[in-house]
Design an enzyme around this catalytic site. Structure first.
Site, PDB file in Angstrom:
ATOM      1  N   GLU A  57      55.080  70.304  -2.444  1.00  0.00           N
ATOM      2  CA  GLU A  57      54.149  70.194  -3.578  1.00  0.00           C
ATOM      3  C   GLU A  57      54.128  68.762  -4.105  1.00  0.00           C
ATOM      4  O   GLU A  57      53.077  68.193  -4.398  1.00  0.00           O
ATOM      5  CB  GLU A  57      54.559  71.163  -4.697  1.00  0.00           C
ATOM      6  CG  GLU A  57      54.158  72.596  -4.399  1.00  0.00           C
ATOM      7  CD  GLU A  57      54.792  73.611  -5.354  1.00  0.00           C
ATOM      8  OE1 GLU A  57      54.131  74.611  -5.645  1.00  0.00           O
ATOM      9  OE2 GLU A  57      55.936  73.394  -5.796  1.00  0.00           O
ATOM     10  N   GLU A 135      84.020  55.843 -20.494  1.00  0.00           N
ATOM     11  CA  GLU A 135      83.071  56.313 -19.476  1.00  0.00           C
ATOM     12  C   GLU A 135      83.601  55.991 -18.073  1.00  0.00           C
ATOM     13  O   GLU A 135      84.523  55.184 -17.932  1.00  0.00           O
ATOM     14  CB  GLU A 135      81.703  55.666 -19.706  1.00  0.00           C
ATOM     15  CG  GLU A 135      81.755  54.154 -19.645  1.00  0.00           C
ATOM     16  CD  GLU A 135      80.589  53.456 -20.327  1.00  0.00           C
ATOM     17  OE1 GLU A 135      80.146  53.925 -21.386  1.00  0.00           O
ATOM     18  OE2 GLU A 135      80.151  52.434 -19.772  1.00  0.00           O
ATOM     19  N   LYS A 137      84.305  54.459 -14.461  1.00  0.00           N
ATOM     20  CA  LYS A 137      84.154  53.144 -13.857  1.00  0.00           C
ATOM     21  C   LYS A 137      83.594  53.403 -12.459  1.00  0.00           C
ATOM     22  O   LYS A 137      84.308  53.823 -11.553  1.00  0.00           O
ATOM     23  CB  LYS A 137      85.498  52.413 -13.789  1.00  0.00           C
ATOM     24  CG  LYS A 137      85.367  51.010 -13.270  1.00  0.00           C
ATOM     25  CD  LYS A 137      86.676  50.268 -13.408  1.00  0.00           C
ATOM     26  CE  LYS A 137      86.589  48.837 -12.939  1.00  0.00           C
ATOM     27  NZ  LYS A 137      85.914  48.611 -11.675  1.00  0.00           N
ATOM     28  N   ASP A 139      82.328  53.075  -8.852  1.00  0.00           N
ATOM     29  CA  ASP A 139      82.832  52.195  -7.797  1.00  0.00           C
ATOM     30  C   ASP A 139      81.717  51.904  -6.789  1.00  0.00           C
ATOM     31  O   ASP A 139      81.610  52.532  -5.747  1.00  0.00           O
ATOM     32  CB  ASP A 139      84.021  52.882  -7.110  1.00  0.00           C
ATOM     33  CG  ASP A 139      84.827  51.896  -6.294  1.00  0.00           C
ATOM     34  OD1 ASP A 139      84.572  50.686  -6.405  1.00  0.00           O
ATOM     35  OD2 ASP A 139      85.705  52.340  -5.543  1.00  0.00           O
ATOM     36  N   TYR A 248      74.930  51.222 -17.488  1.00  0.00           N
ATOM     37  CA  TYR A 248      75.934  51.475 -18.524  1.00  0.00           C
ATOM     38  C   TYR A 248      76.074  50.396 -19.587  1.00  0.00           C
ATOM     39  O   TYR A 248      76.956  50.473 -20.430  1.00  0.00           O
ATOM     40  CB  TYR A 248      77.317  51.704 -17.880  1.00  0.00           C
ATOM     41  CG  TYR A 248      77.672  50.677 -16.825  1.00  0.00           C
ATOM     42  CD1 TYR A 248      77.922  49.356 -17.164  1.00  0.00           C
ATOM     43  CD2 TYR A 248      77.725  51.035 -15.488  1.00  0.00           C
ATOM     44  CE1 TYR A 248      78.225  48.417 -16.209  1.00  0.00           C
ATOM     45  CE2 TYR A 248      78.026  50.096 -14.513  1.00  0.00           C
ATOM     46  CZ  TYR A 248      78.273  48.788 -14.877  1.00  0.00           C
ATOM     47  OH  TYR A 248      78.556  47.852 -13.933  1.00  0.00           O
ATOM     48  N   LYS A 318      85.591  51.127 -24.042  1.00  0.00           N
ATOM     49  CA  LYS A 318      84.832  50.094 -24.748  1.00  0.00           C
ATOM     50  C   LYS A 318      84.916  50.322 -26.257  1.00  0.00           C
ATOM     51  O   LYS A 318      84.786  51.471 -26.712  1.00  0.00           O
ATOM     52  CB  LYS A 318      83.358  50.147 -24.334  1.00  0.00           C
ATOM     53  CG  LYS A 318      83.150  49.872 -22.857  1.00  0.00           C
ATOM     54  CD  LYS A 318      81.709  50.061 -22.425  1.00  0.00           C
ATOM     55  CE  LYS A 318      81.586  49.722 -20.947  1.00  0.00           C
ATOM     56  NZ  LYS A 318      80.270  50.020 -20.402  1.00  0.00           N
ATOM     57  N   LYS A 342      92.494  51.613 -14.457  1.00  0.00           N
ATOM     58  CA  LYS A 342      92.322  51.853 -13.025  1.00  0.00           C
ATOM     59  C   LYS A 342      93.187  53.017 -12.567  1.00  0.00           C
ATOM     60  O   LYS A 342      94.365  53.103 -12.928  1.00  0.00           O
ATOM     61  CB  LYS A 342      92.727  50.597 -12.235  1.00  0.00           C
ATOM     62  CG  LYS A 342      91.894  49.381 -12.564  1.00  0.00           C
ATOM     63  CD  LYS A 342      90.666  49.293 -11.721  1.00  0.00           C
ATOM     64  CE  LYS A 342      91.014  48.645 -10.419  1.00  0.00           C
ATOM     65  NZ  LYS A 342      89.880  48.113  -9.708  1.00  0.00           N
ATOM     66  N   CYS A 436      90.176  55.737  32.908  1.00  0.00           N
ATOM     67  CA  CYS A 436      90.295  56.840  31.950  1.00  0.00           C
ATOM     68  C   CYS A 436      91.754  57.309  31.904  1.00  0.00           C
ATOM     69  O   CYS A 436      92.340  57.593  32.957  1.00  0.00           O
ATOM     70  CB  CYS A 436      89.380  57.985  32.377  1.00  0.00           C
ATOM     71  SG  CYS A 436      89.652  59.472  31.410  1.00  0.00           S
ATOM     72  N   CYS A 439      91.441  61.248  33.558  1.00  0.00           N
ATOM     73  CA  CYS A 439      91.035  61.522  34.947  1.00  0.00           C
ATOM     74  C   CYS A 439      91.187  60.291  35.848  1.00  0.00           C
ATOM     75  O   CYS A 439      90.939  60.376  37.045  1.00  0.00           O
ATOM     76  CB  CYS A 439      89.609  62.065  34.988  1.00  0.00           C
ATOM     77  SG  CYS A 439      88.350  60.813  34.625  1.00  0.00           S
ATOM     78  N   CYS A 454      84.171  57.135  29.714  1.00  0.00           N
ATOM     79  CA  CYS A 454      84.510  57.768  30.979  1.00  0.00           C
ATOM     80  C   CYS A 454      83.262  58.556  31.348  1.00  0.00           C
ATOM     81  O   CYS A 454      82.845  59.447  30.598  1.00  0.00           O
ATOM     82  CB  CYS A 454      85.698  58.713  30.787  1.00  0.00           C
ATOM     83  SG  CYS A 454      85.918  59.838  32.175  1.00  0.00           S
ATOM     84  N   CYS A 459      85.536  65.339  33.618  1.00  0.00           N
ATOM     85  CA  CYS A 459      86.854  64.872  33.176  1.00  0.00           C
ATOM     86  C   CYS A 459      87.456  65.967  32.281  1.00  0.00           C
ATOM     87  O   CYS A 459      86.799  66.434  31.337  1.00  0.00           O
ATOM     88  CB  CYS A 459      86.689  63.561  32.402  1.00  0.00           C
ATOM     89  SG  CYS A 459      88.165  63.062  31.522  1.00  0.00           S
TER      90      CYS A 459
HETATM   91  S1  IVH Z   1      81.091  47.246 -18.474  1.00  0.00           S
HETATM   92  C1  IVH Z   1      80.539  42.987 -20.106  1.00  0.00           C
HETATM   93  N1  IVH Z   1      81.112  49.713 -17.629  1.00  0.00           N
HETATM   94  O1  IVH Z   1      83.375  47.258 -12.907  1.00  0.00           O
HETATM   95  C2  IVH Z   1      80.390  44.356 -19.562  1.00  0.00           C
HETATM   96  N2  IVH Z   1      81.489  47.986 -16.044  1.00  0.00           N
HETATM   97  O2  IVH Z   1      85.777  45.740 -12.285  1.00  0.00           O
HETATM   98  C3  IVH Z   1      81.267  44.613 -18.432  1.00  0.00           C
HETATM   99  N3  IVH Z   1      81.787  48.801 -13.726  1.00  0.00           N
HETATM  100  O3  IVH Z   1      82.020  44.064 -13.344  1.00  0.00           O
HETATM  101  C4  IVH Z   1      80.938  45.768 -17.628  1.00  0.00           C
HETATM  102  N4  IVH Z   1      81.559  50.941 -14.179  1.00  0.00           N
HETATM  103  O4  IVH Z   1      80.516  45.908 -12.300  1.00  0.00           O
HETATM  104  C5  IVH Z   1      81.248  48.414 -17.292  1.00  0.00           C
HETATM  105  N5  IVH Z   1      81.072  51.961 -17.008  1.00  0.00           N
HETATM  106  C6  IVH Z   1      81.194  50.672 -16.679  1.00  0.00           C
HETATM  107  C7  IVH Z   1      81.429  50.268 -15.352  1.00  0.00           C
HETATM  108  C8  IVH Z   1      81.576  48.908 -15.060  1.00  0.00           C
HETATM  109  C9  IVH Z   1      81.753  50.053 -13.224  1.00  0.00           C
HETATM  110  C10 IVH Z   1      82.012  47.591 -12.908  1.00  0.00           C
HETATM  111  C11 IVH Z   1      81.279  46.357 -13.371  1.00  0.00           C
HETATM  112  C12 IVH Z   1      82.373  45.364 -13.654  1.00  0.00           C
HETATM  113  C13 IVH Z   1      83.463  45.857 -12.766  1.00  0.00           C
HETATM  114  C14 IVH Z   1      84.814  45.329 -13.190  1.00  0.00           C
END
Ligand code: IVH
Length: 698
Positions: A57, A135, A137, A139, A248, A318, A342, A436, A439, A454, A459
């Protein structure tokens, strides 16, 4: 962004437009409505993960829009959903300057680090208690986006923090990033937003499977996959990789001069982004007063990190009050108002003891590193694939080396790098065998491919691997016929090919050590059941080169009988969804080889079903012969749960409303499917409650 009222209005509009399109009544006058409706459905699909219309759709309306725009290109707008698609390749990514330098984050690894961070922030700000927003992080690969007068005008990689690569065209391929957003309604003229581009675990797994099918080494983790994809010069390829964008941080904005709303807290800016249609961490964010609660949450969250569909490597804490953020300021490297917590690394160092060479199902020779056992993320890793000769030389891996091992999420372990600087002189280069290992026939290298092969189809190693694959969980699912047993039965001379699975001498097996009446009975049972597996499982189990589960489903859905494929030309195969020349070539070759047709006929003789029986129900239940479709949000069941329930009772799930449909189960915000069903007298429209009664759960 879309309230209930507008959701309903937009759904109504969707139904009207679909109707108009079907009756050929769509015209230029509808163009803005189509765009609005398409944007809304992109939002439902990519941001909320809860689509309200079917893919066909959506495609119909998209094509209608494309047609109208082609007829009169003056009508194209910069944020039209058609404008994501780019023609041609990007020559070079030009450099672009960020409006505000992209700083990094300070890291913390334990509660003490966080207590320390909080103490310093309180000292500097003079506050007794600080409110924090926590929040994920994400990756992935970090980016910044600029919107001007509501339009996305630029997307840039982080680069050196001051300048990055202008990757706007690639960013536009990511459907969760809006091409326009109503910032002006909030008095915002220009805005810079920071975020992260990710590949979710599922897409990453599929992508790696694709690479493996092509004989290429997989990527170590979704982060590398996302970062690499953003630099691809063909935007079409970027679009296929299903990247996602999480935003973010608002790093800068200017106002229109008219009345504008300002936000005072970081959490409010996250909500604003969410309301405007961005995938910000609105649902995942937590606001706490004081660091104690933050620490508790960090610990709790780490336990559940694997439940998320994408990778995160920690949490970001933050200071929530933006005025306090300003007061705290930044160092040259990171803001003083934020810190990353971390999670425990999923990397470890080990020592490479030796390399073994394994022969795969298609004859590829895979070097496997045996390492000193290391625990990573709750699993002890002892052996790791080194993929092929190129991988070994690129990474300069030698026997005796110290190596860095990573296990990202649920992904197989991977050697990230060796440490040549730690060599003591006794390390040995890895020598690839010329013959191989099983065989002893000479190995070959196909041009353009990295693997040594192979080419002896008979084999013994390949034969065994093919049988293991055939019986495996995702293929014919013969429980009890795993790797060890296949090897044993092969040694006994009972398993020579796939057909011999159906000729096993159960009396003899019963006499073997480790087997009894019960286990033989179970094995027999599993083998019998495998005969009636859905056709796609058989197709996948045959181990045709480049045919993974998805392609197997595509093929199986097309035919009434598997041997119909004997008649397909290369061109016909290529016309199938997502099947390119390479895959088509491999399927063609398979169904044109006499011995394969012979094998399939033999399997059929043994009772293996080659017919496409998806319309006949294998499960006999009180819903047998009845067809179902679910639409809208159900009050208690997830859609997948409800579908599984219907199937478990013998019901069949249809993909759209048609005369074949018996029951449409409707939840909240049911859309066009409901409208369509109302017009077909024979479709019974029922609630979740009534459905539960049908399956005897009420
Ligand atoms: S805040 C000045 N919030 O992690 C603001 N960064 O290892 C700084 N990252 O460079 C960033 N999740 O690329 C912020 N929820 C999050 C994030 C985040 C991933 C990354 C970001 C930063 C890196 C540092």
């Amino acid at each position: 962004m879309y309230t209930k009222v507008t959701t309903q209005q937009l759904q109504k509009l969707t139904v009207e437009l679909i109707k108009k399109e079907s009756s050929g009544l769509i015209s230029k006058k509808n163009i803005e409505d189509i765009r609005q409706v398409l944007r809304f459905h992109e939002y439902r699909y990519y941001i909320l993960n809860d689509p309200l219309i079917s893919d066909p759709e959506y495609d119909k309306l998209y094509k209608a829009l494309e047609k109208l725009e082609n007829e009169d290109p003056k009508l194209i707008t910069k944020d039209s959903p058609t404008q994501r698609v780019a023609k041609g390749l990007t020559n070079d990514f030009k450099q672009a300057q960020h409006l505000v330098p992209m700083l990094s984050l300070d890291n913390s690894y334990n509660a003490e680090d966080l207590v320390d961070f909080d103490r310093k922030a309180r000292e500097l700000s003079g506050a007794d208690t600080i409110e924090y927003c926590v929040e994920p992080k994400f990756d992935g690969a970090s980016i910044s986006l600029i919107y001007e007068d509501d339009l996305l005008i630029r997307g840039t990689t982080r680069g050196d923090g001051v300048k990055g690569d202008n990757i706007t065209t690639n960013i536009k391929q990511i459907k969760s990033i809006p091409l326009s957003a109503n910032f002006s309604a909030h008095g915002i003229k220009q805005i810079e937003i920071r975020g992260e581009i990710l590949m979710n675990k599922n897409s990453f797994k599929k992508y790696n499977e694709q690479l493996a099918e092509q004989g290429l080494p997989p990527l170590a983790n979704p982060r590398n996959a996302a970062a690499g994809t953003l630099r691809i010069k063909d935007p079409k390829v970027v679009a296929e990789r299903n990247l996602e964008g999480f935003l973010y941080h608002i790093s800068y904005y200017s106002t229109t001069g008219k009345k504008h709303e300002t936000f005072h807290k970081h959490s409010e800016s996250i909500s604003l982004l969410w309301e405007l249609g961005f995938r910000s961490p609105e649902k995942e964010k937590k606001v706490y007063k004081g660091i104690k609660k933050v620490i508790e949450w960090c610990k709790e969250f780490e336990e559940t990190r694997d439940e998320l569909p994408y990778e995160i490597d920690g949490l970001v804490i933050k200071v929530n009050d933006l005025a306090m953020q300003d007061k705290l300021g930044m160092t040259s490297h990171h803001p003083r108002w934020a810190i990353a917590y971390k999670f425990k690394a999923r990397q470890s160092t080990s020592h490479l003891k030796t390399v073994e060479f394994q022969v795969g199902r298609t004859g590829n020779i895979t070097p496997v590193a045996k390492i000193d056992p290391v625990p990573i993320g709750g699993v002890t890793v002892t052996s790791i694939s080194l993929h092929n000769e190129d991988f070994i030389s690129e990474k300069d891996i030698r026997i005796g080396d110290a190596v860095l091992v990573e296990r990202a999420g649920d992904v197989i372990p991977y050697i990230v790098k060796s440490f040549p600087e730690l060599r003591k002189g006794h390390e040995k280069k890895i020598r690839f065998p010329e013959k191989c290992p099983v065989c002893h026939k000479p190995l070959h290298k196909v041009e353009g491919e990295a693997a040594w092969k192979c080419t002896n189809y008979n084999c013994e190693a390949q034969v065994v691997q093919r049988i293991i694959h055939f019986a495996s969980k995702d293929a014919m699912e013969i429980t009890g016929l795993g790797e060890a047993i296949v090897n044993k039965f092969h040694e006994m001379g009972w398993l020579k090919n796939m057909t011999s699975i159906y000729e096993l001498p159960y009396d003899e097996i019963e006499k073997m050590e480790g087997f009894g009446k019960k286990s033989v009975h179970n094995l027999k049972d599993a083998i019998e059941k495998s005969k009636t597996q859905p056709l796609y499982r058989l197709v996948y189990g045959l181990g045709i080169r480049y045919v993974g589960e998805t392609t197997a489903k595509t093929i199986a859905n097309k035919v009434d009988h598997l041997l119909d494929l004997e008649k397909y030309s290369l061109e016909q195969l290529q016309e199938l969804e997502d099947i390119g020349p390479k895959v088509a070539g491999s399927i063609y070759e398979f169904f044109n080889a006499k011995e394969n047709i012979h094998l399939l006929r033999k399997l059929e003789e043994k009772g293996v079903v080659l017919k496409n029986e998806k319309k006949q129900h294998r499960i006999d239940g009180n819903l047998t012969g009845q067809t179902f479709l679910f639409t809208g949000t159900l009050p208690t069941l997830k859609r997948s749960e409800a579908e599984a329930m219907a199937e478990a009772n013998g019901g069949e799930i249809l993909s759209g409303v048609s005369a074949k449909l018996n029951y449409l189960v409707v939840g909240e915000d049911a859309g066009s499917k409901l409208e369509k069903a109302k017009k077909i007298n024979t479709v019974k429209i029922i609630s979740e409650n009534e459905f539960l009664k049908l399956v005897g759960k009420k």
